[in-house]
Design an enzyme around this catalytic site. Structure first.
Site, PDB file in Angstrom:
ATOM      1  N   GLY A  11      34.873  44.383  45.078  1.00  0.00           N
ATOM      2  CA  GLY A  11      36.152  44.102  44.418  1.00  0.00           C
ATOM      3  C   GLY A  11      37.015  45.345  44.393  1.00  0.00           C
ATOM      4  O   GLY A  11      37.720  45.617  43.417  1.00  0.00           O
ATOM      5  N   ALA A  12      36.972  46.097  45.512  1.00  0.00           N
ATOM      6  CA  ALA A  12      37.687  47.381  45.554  1.00  0.00           C
ATOM      7  C   ALA A  12      39.131  47.230  46.019  1.00  0.00           C
ATOM      8  O   ALA A  12      39.837  48.220  46.143  1.00  0.00           O
ATOM      9  CB  ALA A  12      36.935  48.347  46.485  1.00  0.00           C
ATOM     10  N   TYR A 147      33.574  30.987  32.218  1.00  0.00           N
ATOM     11  CA  TYR A 147      33.692  32.438  32.437  1.00  0.00           C
ATOM     12  C   TYR A 147      32.750  33.175  31.477  1.00  0.00           C
ATOM     13  O   TYR A 147      32.015  34.075  31.895  1.00  0.00           O
ATOM     14  CB  TYR A 147      35.144  32.871  32.208  1.00  0.00           C
ATOM     15  CG  TYR A 147      35.396  34.353  32.452  1.00  0.00           C
ATOM     16  CD1 TYR A 147      35.395  34.880  33.737  1.00  0.00           C
ATOM     17  CD2 TYR A 147      35.655  35.220  31.392  1.00  0.00           C
ATOM     18  CE1 TYR A 147      35.631  36.233  33.968  1.00  0.00           C
ATOM     19  CE2 TYR A 147      35.898  36.576  31.610  1.00  0.00           C
ATOM     20  CZ  TYR A 147      35.889  37.072  32.902  1.00  0.00           C
ATOM     21  OH  TYR A 147      36.125  38.416  33.122  1.00  0.00           O
TER      22      TYR A 147
HETATM   23  P1  NDP Z   1      41.438  41.913  40.009  1.00  0.00           P
HETATM   24  O1  NDP Z   1      41.803  40.490  40.256  1.00  0.00           O
HETATM   25  O2  NDP Z   1      42.500  42.949  40.157  1.00  0.00           O
HETATM   26  O3  NDP Z   1      40.199  42.317  40.949  1.00  0.00           O
HETATM   27  C1  NDP Z   1      39.184  41.429  41.298  1.00  0.00           C
HETATM   28  C2  NDP Z   1      38.494  41.988  42.525  1.00  0.00           C
HETATM   29  O4  NDP Z   1      37.377  41.159  42.842  1.00  0.00           O
HETATM   30  C3  NDP Z   1      39.411  42.009  43.743  1.00  0.00           C
HETATM   31  O5  NDP Z   1      39.248  43.215  44.418  1.00  0.00           O
HETATM   32  C4  NDP Z   1      38.902  40.846  44.571  1.00  0.00           C
HETATM   33  O6  NDP Z   1      39.049  41.142  45.959  1.00  0.00           O
HETATM   34  C5  NDP Z   1      37.422  40.867  44.217  1.00  0.00           C
HETATM   35  N1  NDP Z   1      36.777  39.612  44.510  1.00  0.00           N
HETATM   36  C6  NDP Z   1      36.972  38.403  43.941  1.00  0.00           C
HETATM   37  N2  NDP Z   1      36.198  37.483  44.511  1.00  0.00           N
HETATM   38  C7  NDP Z   1      35.481  38.117  45.480  1.00  0.00           C
HETATM   39  C8  NDP Z   1      34.506  37.703  46.419  1.00  0.00           C
HETATM   40  N3  NDP Z   1      34.115  36.423  46.508  1.00  0.00           N
HETATM   41  N4  NDP Z   1      33.960  38.630  47.229  1.00  0.00           N
HETATM   42  C9  NDP Z   1      34.369  39.906  47.172  1.00  0.00           C
HETATM   43  N5  NDP Z   1      35.285  40.364  46.312  1.00  0.00           N
HETATM   44  C10 NDP Z   1      35.839  39.473  45.477  1.00  0.00           C
HETATM   45  O7  NDP Z   1      40.823  41.915  38.546  1.00  0.00           O
HETATM   46  P2  NDP Z   1      39.955  42.983  37.714  1.00  0.00           P
HETATM   47  O8  NDP Z   1      39.980  44.313  38.335  1.00  0.00           O
HETATM   48  O9  NDP Z   1      40.399  42.825  36.325  1.00  0.00           O
HETATM   49  O10 NDP Z   1      38.515  42.328  37.843  1.00  0.00           O
HETATM   50  C11 NDP Z   1      37.352  43.034  38.194  1.00  0.00           C
HETATM   51  C12 NDP Z   1      36.218  42.575  37.325  1.00  0.00           C
HETATM   52  O11 NDP Z   1      36.520  42.931  35.980  1.00  0.00           O
HETATM   53  C13 NDP Z   1      35.940  41.068  37.310  1.00  0.00           C
HETATM   54  O12 NDP Z   1      34.536  40.858  37.389  1.00  0.00           O
HETATM   55  C14 NDP Z   1      36.466  40.622  35.951  1.00  0.00           C
HETATM   56  O13 NDP Z   1      35.784  39.497  35.476  1.00  0.00           O
HETATM   57  C15 NDP Z   1      36.177  41.864  35.124  1.00  0.00           C
HETATM   58  N6  NDP Z   1      36.919  41.986  33.869  1.00  0.00           N
HETATM   59  C16 NDP Z   1      38.292  42.152  33.878  1.00  0.00           C
HETATM   60  C17 NDP Z   1      38.960  42.283  32.672  1.00  0.00           C
HETATM   61  C18 NDP Z   1      40.448  42.449  32.616  1.00  0.00           C
HETATM   62  O14 NDP Z   1      41.031  42.309  31.539  1.00  0.00           O
HETATM   63  N7  NDP Z   1      41.127  42.772  33.685  1.00  0.00           N
HETATM   64  C19 NDP Z   1      38.269  42.245  31.397  1.00  0.00           C
HETATM   65  C20 NDP Z   1      36.831  42.091  31.512  1.00  0.00           C
HETATM   66  C21 NDP Z   1      36.207  41.974  32.708  1.00  0.00           C
HETATM   67  P3  NDP Z   1      39.459  40.111  47.125  1.00  0.00           P
HETATM   68  O15 NDP Z   1      40.262  39.019  46.503  1.00  0.00           O
HETATM   69  O16 NDP Z   1      40.225  40.981  48.076  1.00  0.00           O
HETATM   70  O17 NDP Z   1      38.149  39.659  47.689  1.00  0.00           O
END
Ligand code: NDP
Length: 241
Positions: A11-12, A147
């Site tokens: 998720g970078a 979730y």
């Molecule tokens: P973003 O939507 O900015 O980032 C999510 C990341 O996950 C993206 O880089 C996306 O990349 C990647 N991703 C999603 N699905 C897949 C997949 N199937 N395979 C590979 N990569 C995937 O949100 P956040 O940075 O907020 O989220 C990151 C984590 O933090 C999540 O697990 C979220 O549940 C958790 N979180 C976030 C909070 C918040 O308030 N923001 C609070 C608590 C937890 P791409 O789509 O390019 O694959």
């Protein structure tokens, strides 16, 4: 070749994963960046970085990305199993396909990610797994049912992994953030839930920066291998629940 050890982040391509990749890169680490949007990762132009198009639901893709980065930079010393989606909605009106997606990415995706490096860390008797949960893995919200379920799962496996891996000197850190400013809300397709979430966010003065999460992860990683921050629970000061 860098003196610092290879770190890997799923998720970078945005949000907390992107901020963490940037923080470790700025600290001199080679970084394996994994996500589906490879263009976003490549556009960051970080040095000593491998960008791999990986869907965390695909075990082979993760394993191949890890193997190819390790062939270039040596073993992964820190894996941030961060990729996740938040399809928030009241369960009575939520399409079950959204349950499938969250369960597959947030739970099995985390296991796939951990497994890709865990045995190597056990053999080397060092390494750090940072596993992304949420404040929603500590308490429930009525419009986050599935979730929350995925994040409670993450808390459960992380605690079990921490106990199991402690004998191998491998550290397991759980990250449990509250409201962080990222693109996460683009995944909320239920309009009412999105509107209510946004209203609450305004009430608490907005979320906090993903850079703060990244700095905390870097600081916890930089402690001696003997010292473990078991959980980082980070919220905006005004977030009461
Ligand atoms: P973003 O939507 O900015 O980032 C999510 C990341 O996950 C993206 O880089 C996306 O990349 C990647 N991703 C999603 N699905 C897949 C997949 N199937 N395979 C590979 N990569 C995937 O949100 P956040 O940075 O907020 O989220 C990151 C984590 O933090 C999540 O697990 C979220 O549940 C958790 N979180 C976030 C909070 C918040 O308030 N923001 C609070 C608590 C937890 P791409 O789509 O390019 O694959």
């Amino acid at each position: 070749m860098s003196q610092k050890q290879l770190v890997a982040v799923t998720g970078a391509s945005s949000g907390i994963g992107e901020a963490t990749a940037r923080a470790f890169s700025a600290a001199g680490h080679p970084v394996l960046m994994m996500a589906r949007r490879i263009d976003r990762m490549e556009a960051m132009g970080l040095p000593n970085t491998i960008c791999a198009q990986v869907d965390v639901r695909d075990r082979d893709q993760i394993n191949e990305a890890v193997a190819s980065a390790e062939a270039e930079y040596g073993p992964v010393d820190m894996m941030f199993a961060n990729a996740g989606v938040a399809r928030l909605a009241k369960i009575d009106r939520q399409p079950p396909e959204e349950w499938d997606e969250m369960i597959d990415i947030n739970t099995k995706g985390v296991l796939n990610t951990v497994k890709s490096v865990m045995n190597g860390m056990m053999e080397r008797r060092r390494g750090t797994l940072v596993i992304m949960s949420s404040i929603a893995g500590r308490k429930v919200y009525p419009d986050h049912t599935v979730y929350c379920g995925t994040k409670y799962f993450v808390h459960g496996i992380a605690e079990s992994l921490r106990e199991f891996l402690s004998d191998f000197d491998v550290r397991v850190i759980v990250l449990s953030p509250g409201v962080i400013e990222t693109e996460v809300l683009t995944g909320v397709l239920d309009e009412q839930t999105l509107a209510e979430y946004k209203a609450n966010k305004v009430k608490i003065g907005g979320g906090i920066s993903a850079d703060i999460c990244a700095e905390l992860i870097l600081n916890a990683y930089n402690l001696p291998q003997k010292a473990l921050v078991q959980e980082i629970c980070l919220t905006p000061t005004r977030q009461r629940y």
